[in-house]
Write an enzyme that holds these catalytic residues in place. Structure first.
Site, PDB file in Angstrom:
ATOM      1  N   GLU A  52       0.836  -1.199   0.000  1.00 36.64           N
ATOM      2  CA  GLU A  52       0.000   0.000   0.000  1.00 36.64           C
ATOM      3  C   GLU A  52       0.876   1.256   0.000  1.00 36.64           C
ATOM      4  OE1 GLU A  52      -3.576   1.860   2.839  1.00 36.64           O
ATOM      5  OE2 GLU A  52      -2.354   0.164   3.515  1.00 36.64           O
ATOM      6  N   LYS A 121      -9.306   2.968  -1.909  1.00 41.44           N
ATOM      7  CA  LYS A 121      -9.554   2.412  -0.582  1.00 41.44           C
ATOM      8  C   LYS A 121     -10.880   2.934  -0.045  1.00 41.44           C
ATOM      9  CE  LYS A 121      -7.104   1.465   3.756  1.00 41.44           C
ATOM     10  NZ  LYS A 121      -5.832   1.679   4.482  1.00 41.44           N
ATOM     11  N   CYS A 177      -5.737  -3.043   2.266  1.00 41.78           N
ATOM     12  CA  CYS A 177      -5.514  -3.090   3.705  1.00 41.78           C
ATOM     13  C   CYS A 177      -6.811  -3.161   4.518  1.00 41.78           C
ATOM     14  CB  CYS A 177      -4.655  -1.908   4.145  1.00 41.78           C
ATOM     15  SG  CYS A 177      -3.866  -2.179   5.765  1.00 41.78           S
ATOM     16  N   ARG A 356     -26.908 -46.563  12.581  1.00 46.19           N
ATOM     17  CA  ARG A 356     -27.639 -47.573  11.827  1.00 46.19           C
ATOM     18  C   ARG A 356     -28.035 -48.746  12.725  1.00 46.19           C
ATOM     19  NH1 ARG A 356     -28.693 -48.473   6.526  1.00 46.19           N
ATOM     20  NH2 ARG A 356     -28.888 -46.207   6.726  1.00 46.19           N
ATOM     21  N   SER A 370     -10.568 -60.825   6.930  1.00 43.04           N
ATOM     22  CA  SER A 370      -9.539 -61.564   6.197  1.00 43.04           C
ATOM     23  C   SER A 370      -8.145 -61.366   6.767  1.00 43.04           C
ATOM     24  CB  SER A 370      -9.533 -61.105   4.735  1.00 43.04           C
ATOM     25  OG  SER A 370      -9.094 -59.744   4.650  1.00 43.04           O
ATOM     26  N   GLY A 371      -7.973 -60.330   7.593  1.00 45.85           N
ATOM     27  CA  GLY A 371      -6.631 -59.963   8.028  1.00 45.85           C
ATOM     28  C   GLY A 371      -6.005 -58.915   7.138  1.00 45.85           C
ATOM     29  N   ASP A 374      -8.837 -53.461   4.687  1.00 41.84           N
ATOM     30  CA  ASP A 374     -10.212 -52.969   4.725  1.00 41.84           C
ATOM     31  C   ASP A 374     -11.046 -53.646   5.805  1.00 41.84           C
ATOM     32  OD1 ASP A 374      -9.571 -51.291   2.661  1.00 41.84           O
ATOM     33  OD2 ASP A 374     -10.471 -52.521   1.099  1.00 41.84           O
ATOM     34  N   GLU A 487     -11.699 -48.906  -4.254  1.00 42.88           N
ATOM     35  CA  GLU A 487     -12.210 -50.092  -4.938  1.00 42.88           C
ATOM     36  C   GLU A 487     -13.497 -49.786  -5.692  1.00 42.88           C
ATOM     37  OE1 GLU A 487     -10.363 -53.471  -1.908  1.00 42.88           O
ATOM     38  OE2 GLU A 487     -12.462 -52.875  -1.726  1.00 42.88           O
ATOM     39  N   TRP A 492     -13.185 -52.614  -8.410  1.00 43.42           N
ATOM     40  CA  TRP A 492     -12.443 -53.774  -7.912  1.00 43.42           C
ATOM     41  C   TRP A 492     -13.258 -54.447  -6.806  1.00 43.42           C
ATOM     42  CZ3 TRP A 492      -8.797 -56.474 -10.032  1.00 43.42           C
ATOM     43  CH2 TRP A 492      -7.988 -57.332  -9.270  1.00 43.42           C
ATOM     44  N   THR A 494     -16.615 -57.659  -6.450  1.00 45.27           N
ATOM     45  CA  THR A 494     -17.477 -58.631  -7.124  1.00 45.27           C
ATOM     46  C   THR A 494     -18.925 -58.183  -7.000  1.00 45.27           C
ATOM     47  OG1 THR A 494     -15.917 -60.393  -6.621  1.00 45.27           O
ATOM     48  CG2 THR A 494     -18.157 -61.049  -7.211  1.00 45.27           C
TER      49      THR A 494
END
Length: 681
Positions: A52, A121, A177, A356, A370-371, A374, A487, A492, A494
């Site tokens: 300024e 200004k 400013c 839920r 599964s170990g 996810d 996924e 990815w 089924t």
């Protein structure tokens, strides 16, 4: 423009500058500004902001009554404007200007050899150390037709003006400013009027804590306005009679700090950042509240078009000034910010499942464990949901369903984690059922032949889900899905009676790269005790695998579909509507060198990718994303987590299931067409 220049992909380089001022000597100050503009032009800067009243100095008090000073200031402005004639850069410089019988605090936008706009200004501070009304008139008193003229130069004077730079695809607004500090800041009108970048030439003497207040205000302004904000405060050379000056320079983009320069510097400062204008435009299109208000200002806005310069500013090849394009856009680099995001992610998921279960009336969560990453994360969410519901964790019915390629390592981790959490764990070997189904179908694997095609894989995935649904019927429970956002994006999973389906899915809004960090956050905090943390460490170290195809080598998901870290990067920008060619550039600029930019803590590997690898995997992503839409049109309920978006057809993402990826693939091919031997790189 070439592929490797950010200027070809919607970036505009800006600079917030502080030149040490020579008090009451506009010509000397103009020379310094002109020299700086020449340097910045060579660096590809398209827009520079100086402090300024920088052509005279801010701290002159009653010297602003000097006719000599005011005349010299106008001469200095003309000199700076004419110096831009052969440059590609536009600049905002501050000076006092007379109009009729009043003096105004102004900021001029100069480019292509002329003055285009004079912002006046509006709000003059008159408290504590500020006494501007003693010397200046407020822009509120400015006549509607006010013009400034000097020789061949003339420009509109206004408190609310926007400069359009069509050659750059960007519009610029100016607030000075105090116009930022008031209860009704000017930038709200400037951004509604279309300004993508707001610049603020400021004075702002420094006191303890003021620098942080400036950061807070500029950050908020860039958030509210869906804009970039360039701030430059007065510094070296201003009078220290009663005040001090720190020369703070800031560049923010939509609430994120891109760059901040050194404070209290005795030398000139030029803080450079690259603004992603594509991102700004996309954010405004998405924010319908913003667009609904944008047309309400009407004729009060003064718009000025700036002609194209003799040459366009060009950011040097392969360069992005600020490392804000994160490798992991869903994961902050900053540890504190990342921990906060992990806390929110985890608790959003926990809240969704808790709500839920309460709505259904005490059903038991049924989870296939599964170990892997996810299912581990879903189990952690379910365990905390039980805690919040004052229910025993033994109400969680965890099932491991080993198939033809289940490893002892992952199976062991599943049992160890279930034991550490205190959930009910059971095992059902699906191999006999899968063999019977394959035999009934006449599939060669049903008679022991090593034919491991997609049918062989999906028979296992489908049986696991089928068992879980029937077990939920039998045990009075609901199936908690484990599939994640990455996924879903890639398809990815089924379809139907497979890992695509559940009664409620807790991970559907969380990408793979973020799940890894949330599990690590749970582990490091000891949320479930040291024994659970030890198991989680082992799970995080595993290769990601569906474990469906038997053999000596582990079946690697990422060898098949590509690195999740790249696919999550692609997903983040694809959901924002970026062109595939631009996504390829951003990925290349970010991932080509592991020494560039920052990395989140805790990563065991730091990968790099060539442009050829990025383009190849981006083709995979674009193709799979389009082909997988039919799966996303009927995904189960689950909570949205990231502001980046989710893929639920009921919320964030709707598209026809029969759209082809061909147009996106063609755009990508066109973007990289000029790169020689790309496929061999």
């Amino acid at each position: 423009m070439s592929f490797s220049s950010a200027s070809s992909h919607g970036f505009v380089r800006v600079a917030a500058c502080m030149e040490p001022v020579v008090l009451a000597d506009p010509h000397a100050n103009a020379e310094a500004v002109i020299a700086r503009l020449g340097q910045l032009d060579q660096e590809g800067v398209a827009l520079a902001c100086f402090p300024e009243l920088g052509l005279t100095g801010y701290s002159l008090d009653d010297l602003f009554a000097s006719t000599r000073l005011l005349t010299a200031a106008e001469e200095a402005l003309v000199a700076v404007a004419e110096a831009t004639r052969d440059l590609a850069i536009a600049a905002v410089v501050g000076l006092p200007l007379r109009h009729r019988d009043a003096l105004y605090n102004c900021a001029a936008l100069v480019a292509a050899g002329t003055v285009h706009l004079l912002a006046v200004k509006r709000d003059l501070p008159n408290y504590r150390e500020f006494y501007e009304p003693r010397n200046f008139a407020s822009g509120r008193s400015l006549p509607a037709d006010a013009m400034w003229r000097s020789g061949d130069h003339e420009a509109r004077m206004t408190t609310l003006g926007v400069c359009d730079l069509p050659a750059l695809g960007v519009s610029v607004g100016i607030e000075i400013c105090e116009d930022l500090w008031g209860p009704m800041p000017l930038h709200a009108d400037l951004t509604r009027a279309g300004a993508h970048i707001v610049v603020n030439p400021s004075s702002s003497p420094v006191t303890v804590g003021r620098a942080q207040r400036r950061r807070d205000l500029v950050k908020a302004a860039s958030l509210h306005g869906e804009c970039a904000y360039v701030y430059a405060a007065a510094g070296a050379g201003e009078s220290s009679t009663d005040l001090a000056w720190d020369g703070q320079t800031l560049v923010y983009e939509r609430g994120e700090l891109l760059a901040e320069g050194p404070r209290f510097s005795p030398d000139a400062v030029a803080t450079i950042a690259d603004i992603n204008v594509t991102s700004l435009r996309q954010a405004r299109r998405e924010n319908t509240t913003f667009t609904a208000q944008a047309g309400q200002l009407g004729a009060t806005v003064q718009r000025v078009g700036v002609p194209a310069p003799t040459h366009l500013p060009r950011i040097p090849e392969g360069e992005i000034a600020n490392p804000t394009i994160r490798r992991f856009p869903f994961v902050p680099n900053d540890a504190a910010h990342r921990d906060h995001d992990c806390y929110e992610t985890f608790n959003i998921q926990v809240y969704g499942l808790t709500r839920r279960l309460a709505a259904i009336g005490g059903s038991k969560p049924v989870i296939g464990v599964s170990g892997g990453l996810d299912s581990t994360h879903a189990l952690l969410v379910a365990a905390r949901a039980m805690d919040l519901s004052d229910r025993p964790r033994s109400d969680i019915l965890a099932y491991t369903l080993p198939g033809f390629a289940t490893s002892e390592g992952t199976k062991s981790n599943a049992y160890r984690l279930a034991d550490a959490l205190g959930v009910t764990m059971r095992e059902i070997d699906i191999r006999p059922s899968a063999t019977r189904m394959l035999a009934d179908m006449g599939h060669p694997a049903g008679s022991g032949e090593p034919v491991y095609d997609v049918t062989f894989e999906n028979v296992q995935a489908g049986l696991r889900t089928d068992y879980l649904f029937r077990l939920a019927n039998q045990q009075g429970g609901i199936v908690v899905g484990t599939g994640d956002l990455s996924e879903l994006a890639l398809g990815w999973c089924t379809y139907g009676v497979g890992d695509h389906m559940s009664h409620y899915t807790v991970n559907c809004g969380v990408p793979k790269t973020l799940i890894q960090h949330v599990i690590r956050w749970v582990c490091e905090r000891g949320e479930f005790g040291s024994e659970a943390s030890a198991v989680l460490d082992d799970i995080l170290a595993q290769e990601i695998s569906p474990e469906l195809v038997p053999g000596r080598d582990l079946q690697s998901t990422e060898d098949t579909i590509g690195p999740y870290e790249l696919h999550d990067f692609f997903l983040f920008y694809h959901l924002r509507g970026y062109r595939p060619g631009d996504i390829a550039f951003l990925a290349w600029a970010t991932w080509r060198d592991s020494d560039l930019g920052e990395w989140p803590d805790g990563l065991s590997a730091r990968h790099t990718y060539t442009l050829a690898e990025i383009v190849a995997w981006l083709r995979v992503f674009l193709t799979r994303f389009a082909q997988a839409q039919f799966k996303r049109t009927c995904v189960p309920n689950g909570p949205k987590v990231s502001p980046a978006g989710a893929l639920s057809p009921r919320g964030d993402w709707r598209m026809p299931a029969d759209v082809s990826a061909s147009a996106d693939l063609a755009d990508l091919a066109e973007a990289v067409a000029a790169i020689p031997d790309l496929d061999e790189r």
